[in-house]
Motif scaffolding. Structure first.
Motif, PDB file in Angstrom:
ATOM      1  N   VAL A  84     156.621  82.919  64.068  1.00 52.21           N
ATOM      2  CA  VAL A  84     155.239  82.611  63.683  1.00 52.21           C
ATOM      3  C   VAL A  84     154.258  83.366  64.595  1.00 52.21           C
ATOM      4  N   VAL A  85     154.527  83.341  65.902  1.00 48.60           N
ATOM      5  CA  VAL A  85     153.630  84.025  66.834  1.00 48.60           C
ATOM      6  C   VAL A  85     153.661  85.534  66.609  1.00 48.60           C
ATOM      7  N   THR A  86     154.825  86.091  66.358  1.00 45.77           N
ATOM      8  CA  THR A  86     154.913  87.522  66.076  1.00 45.77           C
ATOM      9  C   THR A  86     154.147  87.867  64.799  1.00 45.77           C
ATOM     10  N   GLY A  87     154.280  87.048  63.787  1.00 44.05           N
ATOM     11  CA  GLY A  87     153.523  87.264  62.549  1.00 44.05           C
ATOM     12  C   GLY A  87     152.024  87.173  62.781  1.00 44.05           C
ATOM     13  N   PHE A  88     151.593  86.187  63.558  1.00 46.13           N
ATOM     14  CA  PHE A  88     150.170  86.054  63.883  1.00 46.13           C
ATOM     15  C   PHE A  88     149.675  87.266  64.661  1.00 46.13           C
ATOM     16  N   SER A  89     150.478  87.688  65.621  1.00 44.69           N
ATOM     17  CA  SER A  89     150.104  88.841  66.438  1.00 44.69           C
ATOM     18  C   SER A  89     149.979  90.098  65.582  1.00 44.69           C
ATOM     19  N   ASN A  90     150.957  90.338  64.719  1.00 42.09           N
ATOM     20  CA  ASN A  90     150.937  91.538  63.875  1.00 42.09           C
ATOM     21  C   ASN A  90     149.854  91.474  62.800  1.00 42.09           C
ATOM     22  N   ALA A  91     149.535  90.253  62.334  1.00 40.25           N
ATOM     23  CA  ALA A  91     148.552  90.122  61.257  1.00 40.25           C
ATOM     24  C   ALA A  91     147.115  90.105  61.760  1.00 40.25           C
ATOM     25  N   PHE A  92     146.873  89.580  62.949  1.00 44.59           N
ATOM     26  CA  PHE A  92     145.496  89.414  63.407  1.00 44.59           C
ATOM     27  C   PHE A  92     145.179  90.146  64.717  1.00 44.59           C
ATOM     28  N   ILE A  93     146.011  89.998  65.720  1.00 50.35           N
ATOM     29  CA  ILE A  93     145.693  90.541  67.043  1.00 50.35           C
ATOM     30  C   ILE A  93     145.805  92.064  67.062  1.00 50.35           C
ATOM     31  N   VAL A  94     146.897  92.599  66.543  1.00 53.97           N
ATOM     32  CA  VAL A  94     147.093  94.056  66.559  1.00 53.97           C
ATOM     33  C   VAL A  94     146.004  94.772  65.754  1.00 53.97           C
ATOM     34  N   PRO A  95     145.641  94.303  64.561  1.00 58.03           N
ATOM     35  CA  PRO A  95     144.530  94.964  63.862  1.00 58.03           C
ATOM     36  C   PRO A  95     143.199  94.858  64.615  1.00 58.03           C
ATOM     37  N   LEU A  96     142.975  93.727  65.309  1.00 58.94           N
ATOM     38  CA  LEU A  96     141.750  93.607  66.106  1.00 58.94           C
ATOM     39  C   LEU A  96     141.737  94.636  67.235  1.00 58.94           C
ATOM     40  N   THR A 129     143.721 103.136  63.771  1.00 57.65           N
ATOM     41  CA  THR A 129     143.923 102.992  62.331  1.00 57.65           C
ATOM     42  C   THR A 129     144.034 101.538  61.906  1.00 57.65           C
ATOM     43  N   GLY A 130     144.196 100.630  62.845  1.00 55.20           N
ATOM     44  CA  GLY A 130     144.325  99.216  62.516  1.00 55.20           C
ATOM     45  C   GLY A 130     145.754  98.752  62.541  1.00 55.20           C
ATOM     46  N   ASP A 131     146.712  99.669  62.379  1.00 55.81           N
ATOM     47  CA  ASP A 131     148.127  99.305  62.460  1.00 55.81           C
ATOM     48  C   ASP A 131     148.685  99.863  63.758  1.00 55.81           C
ATOM     49  N   PHE A 132     148.451  99.138  64.828  1.00 55.75           N
ATOM     50  CA  PHE A 132     148.809  99.596  66.163  1.00 55.75           C
ATOM     51  C   PHE A 132     150.318  99.635  66.377  1.00 55.75           C
ATOM     52  N   SER A 133     151.053  98.837  65.609  1.00 52.61           N
ATOM     53  CA  SER A 133     152.499  98.758  65.815  1.00 52.61           C
ATOM     54  C   SER A 133     153.222 100.044  65.415  1.00 52.61           C
ATOM     55  N   LYS A 134     152.584 100.916  64.653  1.00 49.49           N
ATOM     56  CA  LYS A 134     153.231 102.161  64.230  1.00 49.49           C
ATOM     57  C   LYS A 134     152.804 103.352  65.076  1.00 49.49           C
ATOM     58  N   ALA A 135     152.129 103.096  66.190  1.00 51.78           N
ATOM     59  CA  ALA A 135     151.674 104.183  67.062  1.00 51.78           C
ATOM     60  C   ALA A 135     152.876 104.795  67.780  1.00 51.78           C
ATOM     61  N   THR A 136     152.918 106.100  67.809  1.00 57.62           N
ATOM     62  CA  THR A 136     154.031 106.809  68.440  1.00 57.62           C
ATOM     63  C   THR A 136     153.505 108.033  69.176  1.00 57.62           C
ATOM     64  N   ILE A 181     152.306  91.809  73.268  1.00 54.42           N
ATOM     65  CA  ILE A 181     151.211  90.917  72.869  1.00 54.42           C
ATOM     66  C   ILE A 181     151.781  89.612  72.333  1.00 54.42           C
ATOM     67  N   ALA A 182     152.809  89.692  71.490  1.00 50.40           N
ATOM     68  CA  ALA A 182     153.436  88.483  70.951  1.00 50.40           C
ATOM     69  C   ALA A 182     154.022  87.632  72.075  1.00 50.40           C
ATOM     70  N   PHE A 183     154.633  88.284  73.061  1.00 49.87           N
ATOM     71  CA  PHE A 183     155.184  87.547  74.203  1.00 49.87           C
ATOM     72  C   PHE A 183     154.087  86.829  74.980  1.00 49.87           C
ATOM     73  N   LEU A 184     152.986  87.518  75.252  1.00 58.89           N
ATOM     74  CA  LEU A 184     151.891  86.894  75.999  1.00 58.89           C
ATOM     75  C   LEU A 184     151.295  85.716  75.246  1.00 58.89           C
ATOM     76  N   ILE A 185     151.145  85.855  73.947  1.00 62.51           N
ATOM     77  CA  ILE A 185     150.619  84.742  73.142  1.00 62.51           C
ATOM     78  C   ILE A 185     151.593  83.572  73.167  1.00 62.51           C
ATOM     79  N   THR A 186     152.891  83.853  72.993  1.00 63.36           N
ATOM     80  CA  THR A 186     153.901  82.799  73.031  1.00 63.36           C
ATOM     81  C   THR A 186     153.905  82.097  74.379  1.00 63.36           C
ATOM     82  N   ALA A 187     153.872  82.863  75.455  1.00 61.23           N
ATOM     83  CA  ALA A 187     153.883  82.270  76.790  1.00 61.23           C
ATOM     84  C   ALA A 187     152.640  81.426  77.022  1.00 61.23           C
ATOM     85  N   SER A 225     153.112  95.718  70.607  1.00 60.54           N
ATOM     86  CA  SER A 225     153.072  94.553  69.711  1.00 60.54           C
ATOM     87  C   SER A 225     153.969  93.433  70.224  1.00 60.54           C
ATOM     88  N   ALA A 226     155.158  93.783  70.680  1.00 60.46           N
ATOM     89  CA  ALA A 226     156.066  92.771  71.218  1.00 60.46           C
ATOM     90  C   ALA A 226     155.502  92.158  72.498  1.00 60.46           C
TER      91      ALA A 226
END
Length: 153
Positions: A30-42, A50-57, A75-81, A72-73
């Protein structure tokens, strides 16, 4: 041998741990989904990405490094913690401190002092003789009861 294994599996703490792991995995999803859906685009909007930070290379000598997945991982870890700390650890510590404070609250029988009637020196309330003038004094019955010492005659 199988009876020991059965006892191990049916122990309450093993079952609780399994349930905790299952809930933790679901919570992480759930936290990973929230992070990918809201935090990463922000973050993408703030950094004008581009808004999709998880595909940056980035590439080094033809090798592709997907650093966006790591970010992305992280950010999800920090939110979970943070959620676990503020919603589970802090409230449980407060509840535990309420119950353990009463259990650890012991009366220091030496802290209760009174004056010797002969030399007016401070002596413990449970003392039957003054340490300074060695005169016999009657111990305080309340202090004896708190200390669990039977009354002396």
């Amino acid at each position: 041998m199988l009876n020991g294994f059965k006892d191990f599996i049916l122990r309450g703490n093993v079952i609780s741990m399994a349930v905790g792991l299952a809930v933790g995995a679901a919570f992480t999803a759930v936290v990973t989904g929230f992070s990918n859906a809201f935090i990463v685009p922000l973050i993408g909007v703030i950094t004008r990405g581009t808004g999709d930070f998880s595909k940056a290379t980035f590439q080094v000598e033809g090798v592709n490094f997907p650093y966006g997945l790591f970010v992305s991982a992280s950010i999800a870890f920090l939110i979970t913690a943070a959620v676990l700390y503020f919603c589970v650890v802090v409230p449980m510590a407060k509840v535990q401190s309420r119950f353990t404070a009463k259990a650890e609250e012991k009366v220091d029988i030496k802290a209760a002092l009174r004056d010797c009637p002969r030399c007016y020196t401070a002596v413990p309330a449970i003392a039957s003789r003054c340490a300074h003038c060695t005169s016999e004094i009657k111990p305080d019955p309340e202090a004896l009861a708190l200390a669990g010492i039977p009354a002396q005659r």
